[in-house]
Scaffold this motif. Structure first.
Motif, PDB file in Angstrom:
ATOM      1  N   GLU A  33       0.835  -1.207   0.000  1.00  0.00           N
ATOM      2  CA  GLU A  33       0.000   0.000   0.000  1.00  0.00           C
ATOM      3  C   GLU A  33       0.868   1.253   0.000  1.00  0.00           C
ATOM      4  O   GLU A  33       0.566   2.226  -0.706  1.00  0.00           O
ATOM      5  N   HIS A  36       2.284   1.705  -3.522  1.00  0.00           N
ATOM      6  CA  HIS A  36       1.252   2.258  -4.410  1.00  0.00           C
ATOM      7  C   HIS A  36       1.065   3.751  -4.157  1.00  0.00           C
ATOM      8  O   HIS A  36       0.961   4.543  -5.106  1.00  0.00           O
ATOM      9  N   TRP A  39       3.944   5.655  -5.639  1.00  0.00           N
ATOM     10  CA  TRP A  39       3.810   5.810  -7.093  1.00  0.00           C
ATOM     11  C   TRP A  39       2.797   6.896  -7.432  1.00  0.00           C
ATOM     12  O   TRP A  39       2.990   7.664  -8.384  1.00  0.00           O
ATOM     13  N   THR A  71       5.256   0.275 -12.929  1.00  0.00           N
ATOM     14  CA  THR A  71       4.917   0.620 -11.546  1.00  0.00           C
ATOM     15  C   THR A  71       5.037  -0.516 -10.535  1.00  0.00           C
ATOM     16  O   THR A  71       5.103  -0.221  -9.339  1.00  0.00           O
TER      17      THR A  71
END
Length: 189
Positions: A33, A36, A39, A71
């Motif tokens: 998490e 993410h 990113w 990613t």
């Protein structure tokens, strides 16, 4: 500011799981998490990356510059391909990685063999001593330092084993390079 090996390992542990294989879970781990979310932040600055690639094309005439960013990795990644030449039996490309987790970068070469219809990875070389990759590797390194202000990650630090699951790479094979950049340095478009 140069970060120590211990600081870089600590950063990596914030973004990659050390407990078990994260691919066996139904839900995202807290580390995944955070990656993410990181990113999401970095993609808001994508124009800086595009400008860097455009500048690199001017700095490396005779090369085609490609974007190899993915990613699931922890870096922006570019590739310099020799332009306009027919595919030789052996071909070197130069890759530049800019970590999104720490202010470090890496530049390395990848050698491929080409068959009639396939390209096969043969070697990833982290020392840019080979004449085919030395000059473009130096240009990419200088360009990253100028554009981002990052420092090169020394090879001995990059090879530090880390007890982390980075994509499909798992302990004891996982290194700090994998955690800060990519688990598949030879996987290129």
């Amino acid at each position: 500011m140069t970060l120590s090996r211990e600081q870089l390992v600590s950063i990596a542990k914030s973004y990659w799981s050390s407990n078990d294989d994260p691919h066996s879970r139904q839900e995202l781990s807290p580390e995944a998490e955070r990656l993410h979310a990181r990113w999401e932040q970095e993609l808001q600055k994508i124009n800086q990356w595009w400008a860097f690639l455009e500048g690199l094309e001017k700095e490396l005439p005779g090369f085609s510059i490609g974007d190899a960013t993915a990613t699931p990795d922890a870096c922006f990644r570019c590739v310099a391909y020799p332009a306009g030449a027919p595919l030789p039996a052996l071909r070197w490309v130069v890759v530049g990685c800019v970590s999104i987790l720490a202010p470090v970068y890496a530049v390395y070469g990848v050698r491929f063999e080409h068959g009639e219809t396939t390209r096969v990875l043969r070697e990833v070389e982290f020392d840019s001593h080979r004449p085919e990759i030395r000059a473009p590797a130096e240009v990419i390194a200088r360009s990253i330092e100028a554009a981002f202000g990052f420092s090169a990650l020394p090879r001995e630090v990059a090879e530090t084993p880390v007890p982390l699951f980075v994509q499909w790479k798992q302990p004891p094979e996982t290194t700090l390079f994998h955690a800060l950049f990519t688990n598949e340095p030879g996987s290129l478009p």
